[in-house]
Design an enzyme around this catalytic site. Structure first.
Site, mmCIF file in Angstrom:
data_model
loop_
_atom_site.group_PDB
_atom_site.id
_atom_site.type_symbol
_atom_site.label_atom_id
_atom_site.label_comp_id
_atom_site.label_asym_id
_atom_site.label_seq_id
_atom_site.Cartn_x
_atom_site.Cartn_y
_atom_site.Cartn_z
ATOM 1 N N ASP A 195 25.471 8.727 18.468
ATOM 2 C CA ASP A 195 26.123 9.652 17.546
ATOM 3 C C ASP A 195 26.752 8.850 16.405
ATOM 4 O OD1 ASP A 195 27.267 12.550 17.269
ATOM 5 O OD2 ASP A 195 28.905 11.173 16.766
ATOM 6 N N TYR A 211 31.416 7.305 8.742
ATOM 7 C CA TYR A 211 31.962 6.220 9.555
ATOM 8 C C TYR A 211 31.775 4.857 8.876
ATOM 9 C CZ TYR A 211 31.762 9.662 13.419
ATOM 10 O OH TYR A 211 31.882 10.769 14.226
ATOM 11 N N LYS A 228 25.899 12.905 10.332
ATOM 12 C CA LYS A 228 26.691 14.026 9.794
ATOM 13 C C LYS A 228 26.830 13.896 8.296
ATOM 14 C CE LYS A 228 29.306 13.589 14.093
ATOM 15 N NZ LYS A 228 29.336 12.152 14.389
ATOM 16 N N HIS A 267 29.959 17.639 8.901
ATOM 17 C CA HIS A 267 31.026 16.851 9.537
ATOM 18 C C HIS A 267 32.335 17.632 9.588
ATOM 19 C CE1 HIS A 267 32.230 12.396 10.255
ATOM 20 N NE2 HIS A 267 33.005 13.205 10.937
#
Ligand code: A2P
Length: 310
Positions: free
Chosen positions: A45, A50, A75, A106
């Protein structure tokens, strides 16, 4: 390998995946490689937001596990909700992949792409950079087009409450969301919300299942007692309880021994926990232990029951 469950479009998703939020770019590559090659993970994931997609992609490539055997989620970040295909292309390019298994919104909130924030903006007044009138259904339409183009196998959401799903997604969706990835753990179990998701055929995914960094969950006396009884680690119990409740869990770790034990332990615990253990764990938060870890300022109006007061 983790068992899989079926999403509402028939695609199988492994019930345990490796989380990568807060995994440093210089650590995540080895973590992903180890997870796939040595620990038996088949589900990673990640997210553009990120800031480590390139290294996740490198880890996938280095693992040597065939792409077709791996379930990869990314996402779309909140500044890109108007611009799905180019955001997706960027993620695919970062990851070095030509399709995703799952692509999520997200946050159901549009942050102004011209705002002066980095990827994770700190908004002093909570709302400065939020585009209030963005129709989420437009983003969803663009995501549906990505499924039709074959660039993603499934689409879903993250951080969507029942209200957002009911008012902004489901009435307009020709492809219903396959998952909703939200904060779920012993101290934020959201039982009512899980029942709602189940009634809609949407699979819940748990982020921060261990309570994130410095977690008090690992010391919870109910979880510790159950772990001791079965000869399991507390983390195993926290994760296995979610799997037993039909939740796809996404523990983050960059530590090989934990990466390995989280997968094996979650599966073992999901089988060992008795209905009484599960009932006990289900009731921990109701006994007064409530904790919401992730509270970005733009989340206050999203309709979650347990979001702290503004
Ligand atoms: P690390 O990555 O250094 O191994 P969450 O999945 O809830 O976000 O929790 C992630 C945090 O919990 C990270 O700090 C991670 O540390 C730590 N962690 C992951 N697995 C375990 C485990 N089995 N036991 C204790 N801590 C863990």
């Amino acid at each position: 390998l983790a068992p899989t469950i079926k999403l509402n479009n028939g695609i199988e998703i492994p019930v345990v995946g490796l989380g990568t939020w807060q995994s440093k770019p210089e650590e995540v590559e080895a973590a992903v490689e180890y997870a796939l090659k040595e620990a038996g993970y088949r589900h990673i994931d990640c997210a553009w937001g990120y800031g480590n997609e390139k290294q996740v992609g490198e880890g996938i490539r280095r693992s040597g596990v065939p792409r077709s055997e791996i379930f990869v989620t990314s996402k779309i970040w909140a500044t890109r909700l108007h611009d799905v295909e180019s955001a997706l292309d960027e993620s695919l390019n970062n990851l070095g992949l030509d399709y995703l298994d799952l692509y999520l919104v997200h946050w159901p909130i549009h942050l102004n792409p011209d705002g002066n924030h980095p990827n994770f903006p700190t908004l002093p007044n909570g709302h400065r950079d939020v585009v209030h009138d963005w129709p989420l259904r437009e983003t969803w339409k663009q995501l549906e087009a990505m499924v039709k183009k074959g660039k993603v196998r499934a689409i879903g959401v993250s951080n969507c409450s029942e209200r957002v799903l009911e008012t902004e997604i489901l009435p307009y969706a020709s492809i219903p969301p396959a998952v909703d990835q939200v904060e779920l753990h012993l101290y934020n179990p959201q039982h009512k919300f899980l029942a709602y998701l189940k009634s809609k055929g949407i699979v819940p995914q748990a982020y921060s299942p261990l309570g994130s960094t410095g977690s008090p969950l690992l010391k919870d006396e109910v979880a510790v007692g159950i772990a001791e009884k079965h000869g399991l680690a507390v983390a195993d119990v926290l994760l296995g309880w979610q799997v037993a409740n039909g939740v796809v869990t996404l523990p983050k770790s960059v530590t090989p021994a934990r990466i390995k034990s989280n997968l094996e332990g979650a599966i073992a615990a999901s089988k060992k926990l008795t209905p009484e253990d599960i009932e006990k764990l289900n009731g921990v938060a109701a006994s007064g232990k409530q904790l919401r870890l992730i509270q970005p300022p733009w989340g206050v109006d999203l309709g979650f029951d347990n979001w702290p007061v503004k």
